[in-house]
Design a protein around this motif. Structure first.
Motif, PDB file in Angstrom:
ATOM      1  N   LEU A 102       0.849  -1.178   0.000  1.00  0.00           N
ATOM      2  CA  LEU A 102       0.000   0.000   0.000  1.00  0.00           C
ATOM      3  C   LEU A 102       0.888   1.233   0.000  1.00  0.00           C
ATOM      4  O   LEU A 102       1.403   1.633   1.035  1.00  0.00           O
ATOM      5  N   PHE A 127       1.509   5.260  -0.671  1.00  0.00           N
ATOM      6  CA  PHE A 127       0.802   6.531  -0.784  1.00  0.00           C
ATOM      7  C   PHE A 127       1.670   7.566  -1.486  1.00  0.00           C
ATOM      8  O   PHE A 127       1.415   8.756  -1.382  1.00  0.00           O
ATOM      9  N   VAL A 138      10.553  -1.157   5.995  1.00  0.00           N
ATOM     10  CA  VAL A 138       9.411  -1.435   6.861  1.00  0.00           C
ATOM     11  C   VAL A 138       8.281  -1.978   5.998  1.00  0.00           C
ATOM     12  O   VAL A 138       8.273  -1.784   4.781  1.00  0.00           O
ATOM     13  N   THR A 139       7.313  -2.648   6.633  1.00  0.00           N
ATOM     14  CA  THR A 139       6.229  -3.224   5.843  1.00  0.00           C
ATOM     15  C   THR A 139       4.890  -2.690   6.327  1.00  0.00           C
ATOM     16  O   THR A 139       4.813  -1.965   7.318  1.00  0.00           O
ATOM     17  N   ILE A 181       1.647  -0.859   7.256  1.00  0.00           N
ATOM     18  CA  ILE A 181       1.213   0.521   7.406  1.00  0.00           C
ATOM     19  C   ILE A 181       2.399   1.483   7.475  1.00  0.00           C
ATOM     20  O   ILE A 181       2.359   2.585   6.941  1.00  0.00           O
ATOM     21  N   SER A 182       3.494   1.052   8.120  1.00  0.00           N
ATOM     22  CA  SER A 182       4.652   1.944   8.201  1.00  0.00           C
ATOM     23  C   SER A 182       5.195   2.241   6.804  1.00  0.00           C
ATOM     24  O   SER A 182       5.609   3.361   6.511  1.00  0.00           O
ATOM     25  N   MET A 199       3.187   4.904   5.339  1.00  0.00           N
ATOM     26  CA  MET A 199       3.498   6.210   5.925  1.00  0.00           C
ATOM     27  C   MET A 199       4.784   6.791   5.360  1.00  0.00           C
ATOM     28  O   MET A 199       4.879   7.984   5.101  1.00  0.00           O
ATOM     29  N   VAL A 200       5.804   5.937   5.211  1.00  0.00           N
ATOM     30  CA  VAL A 200       7.084   6.438   4.708  1.00  0.00           C
ATOM     31  C   VAL A 200       6.929   6.945   3.272  1.00  0.00           C
ATOM     32  O   VAL A 200       7.413   8.021   2.919  1.00  0.00           O
ATOM     33  N   LEU A 245       4.221   8.041   1.967  1.00  0.00           N
ATOM     34  CA  LEU A 245       3.431   9.272   2.063  1.00  0.00           C
ATOM     35  C   LEU A 245       4.326  10.452   2.417  1.00  0.00           C
ATOM     36  O   LEU A 245       4.220  11.541   1.819  1.00  0.00           O
ATOM     37  N   ALA A 246       5.239  10.235   3.374  1.00  0.00           N
ATOM     38  CA  ALA A 246       6.111  11.317   3.798  1.00  0.00           C
ATOM     39  C   ALA A 246       7.012  11.783   2.652  1.00  0.00           C
ATOM     40  O   ALA A 246       7.197  12.987   2.439  1.00  0.00           O
ATOM     41  N   PHE A 247       7.552  10.827   1.884  1.00  0.00           N
ATOM     42  CA  PHE A 247       8.410  11.208   0.761  1.00  0.00           C
ATOM     43  C   PHE A 247       7.624  11.994  -0.286  1.00  0.00           C
ATOM     44  O   PHE A 247       8.094  13.017  -0.803  1.00  0.00           O
ATOM     45  N   GLN A 296       5.043  13.725   0.214  1.00  0.00           N
ATOM     46  CA  GLN A 296       4.729  15.037   0.758  1.00  0.00           C
ATOM     47  C   GLN A 296       5.930  15.970   0.613  1.00  0.00           C
ATOM     48  O   GLN A 296       5.787  17.136   0.251  1.00  0.00           O
TER      49      GLN A 296
END
Lengths: 291, 369
Positions: free
Chosen positions: B72, B74, B130-131, B133-134, B137-138, B140-142, B144
């Motif tokens: 997943l 983002f 990491v796998t 949800i993390s 998130m990672v 997503l952060a990139f 962003q």
């Protein structure tokens, strides 16, 4: 020196706002393994409702603000509980689908808010004292930061009290540690799910009203933009850890303030911090939970 | 007949006929009121269709990450933006170099793809540590961070909120202007077919099987002595390049790129498309991309129509927000029809002795467990 102090305290103030959003996210993830993308919408909706009620009670007065905060708190809790009961519960134990549902709700609700309140930020008026500054050791700290820090400390204390001193708190703490075992002992964890959602929603709702005080505006996108920082905070703090969320929100906000002031790269500095944490400690600063 | 259609050659024949029909559209006069803004030979309708095809190609590349590898992410919009912005910026940078325009155009495209490959591998190498949800998130952060850099007009290259305009003098003449919309349409169709074939190739290769196996049971793959990390990284990088290809097509079609295409919301739209179409089905991504784009455009038009405006506010506010309708539709699909559009059609044909593999894709079941 006064600049450093100013940056430090305003950073903690911003961190308080992050914590109000991240605490709920982290608790919800810790207990249920759900990453709640609709959390930003709880915040935005409460911000709007708090503002609508507050300005009718007394625009720009303390009474209006306090009533607005209470409305935000209740609205956040209610909306979150309803979301859990109607949407999340049906998809029990299907984590990806739960995430997808909250993504859909987040997208749809932001569009709805834009339809109702327009897509431009709306200026709000707050009690005069909040727009003034207090002098501490030669640095002028904006007063609204104190309100944020105070609210976050109260929320943290209340959540910790609830988790440590009540029987539901016990169930939640046990559920975060080992949900299967709690279920096997014959305890209905699902009620704890609704409660955790309501608590997280209440914190986010309060955060929504306070965010509108902090930014001086309410807008349909406030929640979404704060949500991304809250996600970063929860990953750095460790998913599922309340103390991790508290430490990481202050840490992230302070780093952001300093990097923004000196180099103008606040957002990049946070991502860099996230990358370092992921490389060195993939579970986050205080994280233990693995779903 | 049915057995021929579901055989390998039958599928190939269907594909060829479909692509052939799509390629003929600019020469035909088909008018579907309410779906397209005009007859299919008009530039207006062609550009809508071309846009839908590019979004479908992008959704296909996302299908590789989410549907095949079960990751997943983002941050996929970042790679699409890398393609669009990369082409625009490189053309601007290479313009004064004195090379002939054709060479500049080719070099810019190749360099853009290289940038996307490097970016995809860098982000993937870090995020895949990491796998679950993390990982989400990672990424997503990139994304962003990339979005912030684009908005800030970093290095005076990305143009801030204004975005980057395509330097038309360096683009082959056949791809410039409203008159040549049909060429751009064919280009978009070509990109869609290319991305589709690349997806088929990756999914059918040994690597594709390992990635799918790691999605189902990572532990078992590791015990077999294979490394999920490496194959996942390859798929992530490949999807990044394919997204950049779609991004290049987008830049040529729209002649400009704005920060909107690098936002997290844009990636979420991709997720909506893939799930609406049906997770795990290649056709799902294509159908979802085309249906979503046309719905999005049509709903916006519907919102400004007079009969909607006459409704009471309780009805006309939600109905005039396309994203609200699409978002709720998405929620309903996730809750009640996990197979999406393709899944529903499979379920319908199954009753009449059609496809048997209509079970819902395993990717939706507990990814992080």
């Amino acid at each position: 020196m006064s600049t450093v102090l100013l940056l430090l305290i305003t950073g903690v103030g911003l961190g308080a706002l992050y914590f109000l959003v991240a605490s709920g996210l982290s608790l919800i993830y810790g207990l249920m393994g759900v990453l709640n993308f609709a959390h930003g919408s709880f915040l935005t909706l409460s911000g709007f409702l708090g503002w609508e009620v507050g300005r009718r009670v007394g625009d720009g007065t303390w009474l209006g603000l306090v009533v607005g905060m209470l409305v935000g708190l209740v609205a956040g809790a209610l909306v979150a509980a309803i979301t859990e009961l109607v949407f999340i519960r049906r998809l029990y134990n299907r984590h990806i689908e739960q995430v997808l549902v909250t993504v859909g709700l987040g997208l749809a609700s932001v569009a709805l808010f834009e339809g109702i309140w327009g897509s431009d930020p709306i200026q709000i008026s707050v009690p005069g004292w909040l727009r003034e500054t207090t002098e501490i050791l030669g640095s002028h700290i904006p007063n609204d930061r104190w309100l944020l820090i105070g609210a976050a400390v109260v929320v943290l204390a209340l959540i910790v009290l609830f988790l440590q001193r009540t029987s539901y708190g016990l169930v939640i703490r046990a559920g975060v540690e080992n949900r299967t075992m709690v279920t096997a002992l014959g305890i209905d964890v699902r009620r704890a799910f609704t409660i955790v959602f309501a608590i997280g929603g209440a914190a986010a709702g309060l955060g929504g009203v306070l965010a509108s005080v902090y930014f001086g505006t309410v807008s349909a996108h406030q929640g979404t933009s704060l949500l991304i920082y809250a996600f970063i905070v929860t990953v750095i703090g460790g998913l599922g850890s309340l103390s991790g969320a508290a430490i990481a929100s202050v840490l992230v906000a302070v780093i952001q303030q300093f990097a923004n002031y000196y180099w103008g790269i606040g957002d990049l500095a946070i991502v860099l911090a996230l990358a370092v944490v992921v490389l060195v400690r993939p579970t986050g600063l205080m994280g233990k939970v693995k779903h | 007949m049915r057995s021929f259609l579901s055989s390998r050659w039958g599928k190939l024949a269907i594909g060829v006929v479909l692509v052939g029909f799509a390629a003929m559209l600019p020469l035909l006069n088909i008018h579907i009121p309410g779906v397209l803004p005009g007859p299919t030979y008009t530039p207006g309708a062609l550009s809508v269709l071309a846009y839908a095809m590019l979004i479908a190609a992008l959704a296909l590349s996302y299908h590789l990450i989410f549907g095949v590898a079960g990751m997943l992410s983002f941050g996929h919009a970042m790679f699409f933006a890398a393609g669009a912005y990369g082409l625009g910026i490189l053309l601007n940078l290479l313009a004064p170099s004195g090379m002939p325009p054709e060479a500049v155009f080719l070099v810019a495209i190749v360099l853009t793809l290289v940038v996307a490959l490097v970016l995809g591998n860098l982000v993937g190498a870090l995020a895949l540590r990491v796998t679950g949800i993390s990982f989400a998130m990672v990424t997503l952060a990139f994304a962003q961070a990339a979005n912030v850099m684009i908005r800030r007009n970093t290095g005076d290259l990305t143009g801030g909120e204004e975005g980057v305009r395509l330097e038309a003098s360096l683009v082959p003449e056949a791809l410039v202007g409203v008159v040549n919309t049909r060429n751009l349409y064919w280009l978009a169709l070509g990109i869609l077919v290319l991305v589709y074939l690349a997806c088929v190739w990756i999914e059918r290769s040994r690597l594709g099987h390992v990635v799918a196996a790691a999605r189902e049971n990572e532990l078992r793959v590791t015990v077999l002595g294979l490394r999920p990390y490496t194959v996942r990284l390859f798929v992530f990088g490949a999807a990044a390049v394919l997204a950049a290809v779609a991004g290049i097509g987008f830049m040529l079609l729209q002649s400009s790129a704005t920060p909107r295409i690098s936002t997290a919301d844009f990636t979420l739209t991709l997720l909506v498309i893939v799930v609406l179409g049906g997770v795990g089905y290649r056709w799902g991504a294509i159908v979802g991309g085309i249906v979503y784009t046309i719905l999005d455009q049509r709903l916006a038009e519907l919102a400004s129509s007079s009969w909607i405006a006459e409704l009471p506010p309780v009805l006309h506010i939600p109905l005039s927000e396309p994203l609200f309708i699409l978002g709720m539709l998405f929620v309903l699909v996730v809750m009640f029809a996990p197979g999406g559009i393709v899944g529903i059609s499979h379920r319908l044909t199954k009753g009449r002795g059609g496809k048997k593999d209509a079970a819902e894709p395993a990717v939706l079941q507990d990814l992080e467990a």
